[in-house]
Design a protein around this motif. Structure first.
Motif, PDB file in Angstrom:
ATOM      1  N   ALA A   1     -13.511  -5.500  -5.492  1.00  0.00           N
ATOM      2  CA  ALA A   1     -12.353  -6.156  -6.102  1.00  0.00           C
ATOM      3  C   ALA A   1     -12.286  -7.633  -5.712  1.00  0.00           C
ATOM      4  CB  ALA A   1     -11.074  -5.431  -5.692  1.00  0.00           C
ATOM      5  N   LEU A   2     -12.528  -7.909  -4.435  1.00  0.00           N
ATOM      6  CA  LEU A   2     -12.468  -9.296  -3.962  1.00  0.00           C
ATOM      7  C   LEU A   2     -13.490 -10.189  -4.661  1.00  0.00           C
ATOM      8  CD1 LEU A   2     -11.948  -8.758  -0.122  1.00  0.00           C
ATOM      9  CD2 LEU A   2     -10.371  -9.972  -1.645  1.00  0.00           C
ATOM     10  N   SER A   3     -14.634  -9.606  -5.023  1.00  0.00           N
ATOM     11  CA  SER A   3     -15.666 -10.390  -5.711  1.00  0.00           C
ATOM     12  C   SER A   3     -15.132 -11.033  -6.975  1.00  0.00           C
ATOM     13  CB  SER A   3     -16.827  -9.495  -6.134  1.00  0.00           C
ATOM     14  OG  SER A   3     -17.532  -9.079  -5.020  1.00  0.00           O
ATOM     15  N   PHE A   4     -14.308 -10.284  -7.696  1.00  0.00           N
ATOM     16  CA  PHE A   4     -13.805 -10.821  -8.959  1.00  0.00           C
ATOM     17  C   PHE A   4     -12.816 -11.958  -8.711  1.00  0.00           C
ATOM     18  CE2 PHE A   4     -15.040  -6.409 -10.028  1.00  0.00           C
ATOM     19  CZ  PHE A   4     -16.039  -6.712 -10.937  1.00  0.00           C
ATOM     20  N   ALA A   5     -12.012 -11.812  -7.669  1.00  0.00           N
ATOM     21  CA  ALA A   5     -11.084 -12.893  -7.335  1.00  0.00           C
ATOM     22  C   ALA A   5     -11.856 -14.127  -6.888  1.00  0.00           C
ATOM     23  CB  ALA A   5     -10.124 -12.444  -6.246  1.00  0.00           C
ATOM     24  N   GLN A   6     -12.935 -13.888  -6.163  1.00  0.00           N
ATOM     25  CA  GLN A   6     -13.787 -14.982  -5.716  1.00  0.00           C
ATOM     26  C   GLN A   6     -14.406 -15.691  -6.924  1.00  0.00           C
ATOM     27  OE1 GLN A   6     -14.126 -16.070  -2.641  1.00  0.00           O
ATOM     28  NE2 GLN A   6     -15.692 -17.601  -3.133  1.00  0.00           N
ATOM     29  N   ASN A   7     -14.901 -14.914  -7.878  1.00  0.00           N
ATOM     30  CA  ASN A   7     -15.442 -15.526  -9.091  1.00  0.00           C
ATOM     31  C   ASN A   7     -14.373 -16.352  -9.802  1.00  0.00           C
ATOM     32  OD1 ASN A   7     -17.925 -14.373  -8.684  1.00  0.00           O
ATOM     33  ND2 ASN A   7     -17.692 -12.757 -10.220  1.00  0.00           N
ATOM     34  N   ALA A   8     -13.162 -15.835  -9.824  1.00  0.00           N
ATOM     35  CA  ALA A   8     -12.091 -16.541 -10.545  1.00  0.00           C
ATOM     36  C   ALA A   8     -11.779 -17.896  -9.904  1.00  0.00           C
ATOM     37  CB  ALA A   8     -10.838 -15.670 -10.617  1.00  0.00           C
TER      38      ALA A   8
ATOM     39  N   VAL B   1      -5.990 -10.479  -6.735  1.00  0.00           N
ATOM     40  CA  VAL B   1      -7.285  -9.805  -6.659  1.00  0.00           C
ATOM     41  C   VAL B   1      -7.349  -8.692  -7.710  1.00  0.00           C
ATOM     42  CG1 VAL B   1      -8.727  -8.312  -5.208  1.00  0.00           C
ATOM     43  CG2 VAL B   1      -7.669 -10.372  -4.234  1.00  0.00           C
ATOM     44  N   LEU B   2      -6.315  -7.885  -7.757  1.00  0.00           N
ATOM     45  CA  LEU B   2      -6.336  -6.775  -8.719  1.00  0.00           C
ATOM     46  C   LEU B   2      -6.358  -7.301 -10.149  1.00  0.00           C
ATOM     47  CD1 LEU B   2      -6.372  -3.696  -8.936  1.00  0.00           C
ATOM     48  CD2 LEU B   2      -3.877  -3.750  -9.141  1.00  0.00           C
ATOM     49  N   GLU B   3      -5.599  -8.342 -10.389  1.00  0.00           N
ATOM     50  CA  GLU B   3      -5.583  -8.911 -11.739  1.00  0.00           C
ATOM     51  C   GLU B   3      -6.959  -9.426 -12.149  1.00  0.00           C
ATOM     52  OE1 GLU B   3      -0.909 -10.361 -11.829  1.00  0.00           O
ATOM     53  OE2 GLU B   3      -2.496 -11.856 -11.648  1.00  0.00           O
ATOM     54  N   ALA B   4      -7.584 -10.164 -11.256  1.00  0.00           N
ATOM     55  CA  ALA B   4      -8.908 -10.699 -11.588  1.00  0.00           C
ATOM     56  C   ALA B   4      -9.900  -9.568 -11.823  1.00  0.00           C
ATOM     57  CB  ALA B   4      -9.393 -11.614 -10.463  1.00  0.00           C
ATOM     58  N   ALA B   5      -9.788  -8.527 -10.999  1.00  0.00           N
ATOM     59  CA  ALA B   5     -10.735  -7.423 -11.119  1.00  0.00           C
ATOM     60  C   ALA B   5     -10.500  -6.637 -12.404  1.00  0.00           C
ATOM     61  CB  ALA B   5     -10.607  -6.507  -9.897  1.00  0.00           C
ATOM     62  N   VAL B   6      -9.247  -6.367 -12.713  1.00  0.00           N
ATOM     63  CA  VAL B   6      -8.949  -5.613 -13.936  1.00  0.00           C
ATOM     64  C   VAL B   6      -9.363  -6.424 -15.161  1.00  0.00           C
ATOM     65  CG1 VAL B   6      -7.066  -4.713 -15.369  1.00  0.00           C
ATOM     66  CG2 VAL B   6      -7.132  -4.212 -12.920  1.00  0.00           C
ATOM     67  N   ASP B   7      -9.132  -7.712 -15.102  1.00  0.00           N
ATOM     68  CA  ASP B   7      -9.533  -8.563 -16.206  1.00  0.00           C
ATOM     69  C   ASP B   7     -11.036  -8.426 -16.476  1.00  0.00           C
ATOM     70  OD1 ASP B   7      -8.220 -10.344 -17.980  1.00  0.00           O
ATOM     71  OD2 ASP B   7      -9.440 -11.983 -17.160  1.00  0.00           O
ATOM     72  N   ALA B   8     -11.819  -8.470 -15.424  1.00  0.00           N
ATOM     73  CA  ALA B   8     -13.270  -8.338 -15.592  1.00  0.00           C
ATOM     74  C   ALA B   8     -13.631  -6.941 -16.097  1.00  0.00           C
ATOM     75  CB  ALA B   8     -13.971  -8.621 -14.263  1.00  0.00           C
ATOM     76  N   GLN B   9     -12.964  -5.950 -15.542  1.00  0.00           N
ATOM     77  CA  GLN B   9     -13.273  -4.572 -15.929  1.00  0.00           C
ATOM     78  C   GLN B   9     -12.909  -4.329 -17.391  1.00  0.00           C
ATOM     79  OE1 GLN B   9     -10.865  -1.866 -16.447  1.00  0.00           O
ATOM     80  NE2 GLN B   9     -12.382  -0.191 -16.501  1.00  0.00           N
ATOM     81  N   GLN B  10     -11.764  -4.847 -17.803  1.00  0.00           N
ATOM     82  CA  GLN B  10     -11.337  -4.651 -19.192  1.00  0.00           C
ATOM     83  C   GLN B  10     -12.270  -5.350 -20.171  1.00  0.00           C
ATOM     84  OE1 GLN B  10      -8.074  -3.002 -20.322  1.00  0.00           O
ATOM     85  NE2 GLN B  10      -8.843  -2.021 -18.482  1.00  0.00           N
ATOM     86  N   GLY B  11     -12.935  -6.378 -19.708  1.00  0.00           N
ATOM     87  CA  GLY B  11     -13.848  -7.103 -20.583  1.00  0.00           C
ATOM     88  C   GLY B  11     -15.203  -6.428 -20.763  1.00  0.00           C
TER      89      GLY B  11
END
Lengths: 635, 635
Positions: free
Chosen positions: A340-347, A547-557
């Motif tokens: 999950a943190l990876s996606f926030a880091q990417n953001a 973190v959850l928002e960034a991760a869900v955003d990536a997952q939904q995409g």
């Protein structure tokens, strides 16, 4: 042998930089990236300097610098490369971070063309090794109180750098003890007109043979808790003179008449604007520690899937330790959080490039910059603590074998330790993050000590704003699509967990605002201080939400399929583990019933057992370069 | 300069061993006890061996051995000395632990007079250095599955020691890589009649010049995460022959006719009885890690009381960091827990001496021994994790300075890390503790894998017993004296907290018993495994209760006055911090209301602020020898 689900997950974790990361996985050679265990400090330092120069030669130092001077002006790429490098020896990582990020970054972003033309090529190639001399013995977090003085002498057009007290000695400075020829020295600038606050000045510290220059005293910090290959040291200055041109003058300058000039009148705003341009260091530290946690998990999960201990009965084989719930609970929620943190880091990496990647950017989007700083401060704290905790859990999960240096975990842990302190002490950073949420920067907090949160602001707080969050759309869609009543949505769902994350963060912030609103000049310190745990909670839960928002955003995409489904399960485990940790808060505040609270624990347990079956795929997806995992327990 | 409150508190913390501890504080010289930072591994090993020999010369190795052979037969004293030694270099501590405790202890307690007469004097003086060779590559926690074989050859009256596979190689063995001349080797004993389970055999491993003896292969484990002065290594044996007399035969022997004989028929019971006599190692490890935590707290609290950072307003001095609530919250609950744990440590130390300090004791109080083992297992896990967590918090609380080796925290942390693994892996030990609570040892669990908790036991569990707890009277009096209704007793009281501790532990255990009762042969593994987090919770909360009971008992025994009052406040902080951590559980189970839950948090905050004022007295009371605190940040 390839696992298409793992490949797809790795791609989504790689974000916009699939190609760059793949290149780094291929091109960063293990013999350069890994230091053997058991080197002496001097051997490790030698090796680290040599490796730094080789990386420079390969061009790995160029990403973060202006194109006009041979750089690539891709801040995002420089952060991503930092992350990828963190799969190797962290001494080398920090050494390159000091050279290209801190020292080079300060010259690039606080300096102007005259500095760029003179120094950047030599910095990128490693011909000029340098230090970033900010911290002093008496001043770590409160950088505004630095004691080093830079006095302008108009008669010679020179700046005189001086260390007035013991507390003003520069310390813990990377590259100082052995290698630096030059340092960016942060000091209180004084001209005939008076004091102008902290500025950065380029000061040569050693001659070509490596001897300290006259007036410069250099010390060695000696053995540390980790990072043995980094030569941290001290500087003190006895009225050392440098030309006026050495002032890094992007935000403040001394003109030909000896007058101080700056586009930013308020000295506090000027200082924080200068610091803000250095936010990349915190992005990198977060990303690097996150990568370390992944490597530790890759080692511990692989070992856990082969190590056997205790038989269920005498006629059976011993049980694979990862089949024990207690072992799964040690590793899998941490794996989920790492992902999950990876996606926030990417953001934040992407946002950094948007904000600072243009040519003339400093003042372009003040509000955006403030938000990024706040987010990065919090994410750096959350990620570095997560990394430390995770590497330790992995060490313990590998038992005595985990304690052997050859299995790579103990050095990582020792190195990452200080990531919670440097580039901003974590507890201080969380307060900074909360401050960013609570109020409008320019309007109220600009003149305030960071993060004292007291004094002038008394009585002004309360009109908090909620930060715009980049990945909100995805999770909001999920929440809206659910039944609309929290008590009817399944516990084991992203929609419910997302709603809980939002409620937790919103409530924490709202009530904090109400509490701090009561401050008056007389009770300010007491009131702020009594609320400090609340401040930390508000910051942490806000970051959790981001973190959850960034991760869900990536997952939904992602396109529909098993990889998307697996990632959903991983994110639910991340979210429910976090809710479980705060279950007291959720019940206390009427957000979940006691029945729901028990259901959360049951779901965490069953998700652990479910994802244990996918552990090979998930480890694969982490994208840790195979040749950097040399631990004999998993070879 | 003396502080009578601190002196009185130190005395109560010193327990029955005030004189012994005072002597150790005076007699253990800093130049022996502290290793300089930055030694190479070989230098550190040299130094550690030399210091071990000096300690032996001073008589510090004699406490734990029979009086008939020059010892003092005071197990409690040996544990207390171990604690006191833990204020110094932990490599030296572990090295002496291996020599006098593990190796010497095994010869003393698993061997008989023939071994005592031959070896003990040389062990106590350090003339014979030895190893305790239990762990194998494939077998850490599950010691019953060891692969090394000891085959009795009646034709020559010899025992043949053999390592049949890679997994059977002895590893992580202290003293092995360099110093040991002899090893206590744990191996499966086989005679003509068949297998008799794990036994210990004395095996010479090196000649007088330090060369491995024929058939013995010795390896070096190399660099580790800590304990650089301890020469951990590996042994493997190729049909190495030793005389039959080398069998340590207190619990099982081979008679003159080559027949195996033992007073304990059941091989499992025999094995666990043998292991049980070694419980002292776990007592020591818990005590040693507890002492380390105290030293770290002494450093961080003193530093925190002088270090300033951030001013409340521009015209004021910067604020002392220990005045910040966030800083208090980092350190003071951990200080309170350290103090509480000391009393539990004293209690098990005393109990050990009662049970094992007599002349012919092995079978004297089976039930008492079982209880002690269970308590010690849990306390060791809780204390070592507490120490690791506390040292790390102290490191972070000292910022960058905390990361410098000279400030003593990082090496302690690196060293203590493995205390969570050796002498029993913590997660495994907590399960062992829970097992001890759940059922009667001899009746049901005797034949069971520890801690697999599956198989034969299925269907038998449920008649759990609650362990007699030694310090119960004090807290029970307090609880009884309170209003009798939990919701009317003040949150901020030992009576209420004690009642909460009892309810938490009782409920956890009762419900666990009910859950496990449902086990059948078919579902046993799944059922036990699914309950593993519940098992760990039951064990941990039981230990928490034991700790509070022991602490309250000691506090109630003090004469009235400020020291007694201060200790009460400290114990309330300990208890409320623990309740706060589990607040989800307490609300979920209807033990506290949400209003009470908030009151707990408010009380923790105000206790932190209250005790911050007493931090100098409390640090003084910890009794860390002044000359062993060399950290420049507090000198």
């Amino acid at each position: 042998m390839t696992d298409p689900v793992a490949d797809q997950l790795r791609d989504v974790l790689d974000g916009r930089w699939i190609e760059l990361r793949q290149r780094a996985r291929k091109e960063l050679p293990a013999e350069l990236m890994l230091a053997p265990a058991g080197l002496t400090t001097e051997e490790h330092r030698d090796r680290t300097t040599e490796s730094l120069l080789k990386l420079a030669e390969m061009g790995f130092g160029r990403a973060g610098f202006p194109t006009a001077f041979g750089g690539e002006l891709d801040y995002a790429a420089s952060c991503v490369l930092f992350e990828m490098q963190a799969f190797g020896d962290l001494s080398l990582l920090v050494k390159t971070g000091v050279q290209f990020g801190l020292f080079g970054g300060a010259v690039a972003r606080l300096g102007t063309e005259r500095h760029h033309a003179t120094y950047l090529e030599d910095i990128m190639t490693g011909r000029l090794l340098g230090s970033f001399a900010m911290t002093e013995v008496g001043h770590g977090s409160n950088v505004q109180a630095l004691e080093t003085i830079a006095t302008y002498d108009d008669s010679t057009k020179e700046i005189v750098i001086d260390t007035p007290t013991e507390g003003g000695v520069k310390t813990y400075i990377g590259n100082a003890a052995r290698d630096a020829r030059m340092a960016v020295v942060f000091a209180q600038l004084v001209t005939g007109e008076g004091e102008h606050g902290v500025h950065a000045v380029l000061v040569p510290v050693r001659d070509e043979d490596g001897n300290p220059l006259p007036g410069v005293t250099i010390g060695d910090n000696g053995p540390k808790g980790g990072l043995p290959g980094v030569d941290n040291g001290t500087f003190s200055f006895a009225k050392v003179r440098v030309p006026k041109a050495n002032l890094l003058n992007a935000f403040g300058d001394i003109d030909d008449d000896g007058q101080y000039v700056s586009d930013i009148d308020n000295p506090n705003r000027r200082f924080f604007t200068m610091l803000g341009t250095l936010v990349r260091g915190r992005v990198c530290v977060g990303g690097g520690s996150g990568a370390s946690a992944k490597k530790a998990l890759a080692i511990a999960l692989r070992y856990g899937a082969t190590r056997r201990q205790f038989a269920a009965s005498e006629d059976q084989d011993e049980i694979v330790v990862l089949d024990y719930l207690a072992h799964q609970r040690k590793l899998l929620p941490r794996l989920a959080k790492s992902i999950a943190l990876s996606f926030a880091q990417n953001a934040v990496t992407e946002r950094l490039q948007e904000l600072q990647g243009g040519p003339a950017d400093a003042e372009r989007d003040v509000e955006g910059q403030r938000e990024l700083e706040s987010r990065v401060a919090g994410l750096k704290a959350v990620t570095t603590w997560h990394a430390l905790d995770t590497i330790q859990a992995c060490r313990e999960a590998c038992g005595g074998a985990g304690y052997m240096a050859e299995n790579q975990l103990t050095q990582m842990r020792a190195d990452v330790d200080v990531f919670t302190t440097f580039e901003g002490e974590n507890t201080v950073l969380l307060q900074l993050a909360a401050k960013g949420l609570l109020t409008d920067y320019k309007a109220m907090w600009g003149d305030l000590d960071v993060p004292g949160m007291v004094g002038k602001v008394a009585g002004q707080v309360g009109e908090f704003i909620v930060e715009r969050t980049t990945g909100r759309a995805g999770i909001q869609r999920l929440i809206d699509a659910a039944t609309g009543r929290d008590d009817e949505t399944a516990t084991d769902s992203l929609a419910w967990a997302g709603s809980m994350f939002e409620q937790r963060a919103d409530h924490a912030l709202e009530t904090l605002g109400n509490r701090l609103r009561k401050a008056t000049k007389d009770n300010a310190f007491e009131l702020f201080n009594n609320a400090q745990d609340h401040v930390l909670f508000a910051a942490r839960t806000h970051i959790d939400r981001c973190v959850l928002e960034a991760a869900v955003d990536a997952q939904q995409g992602m396109s529909d399929g098993p990889a998307k489904d697996l990632l959903e399960r991983v994110l639910i485990l991340y979210a429910l583990s976090s809710i479980e940790e705060d279950k007291g808060w959720f019940i206390e505040h009427g957000r979940i019933t006691t029945a729901r609270s028990r259901a959360v624990t049951a779901s965490v347990n069953s998700l652990c057992q479910e994802l244990r079956e996918q552990s090979t795929t998930l480890v694969d997806a982490l994208g840790v370069p195979e040749e950097l995992i040399t631990a004999p327990i998993v070879r």
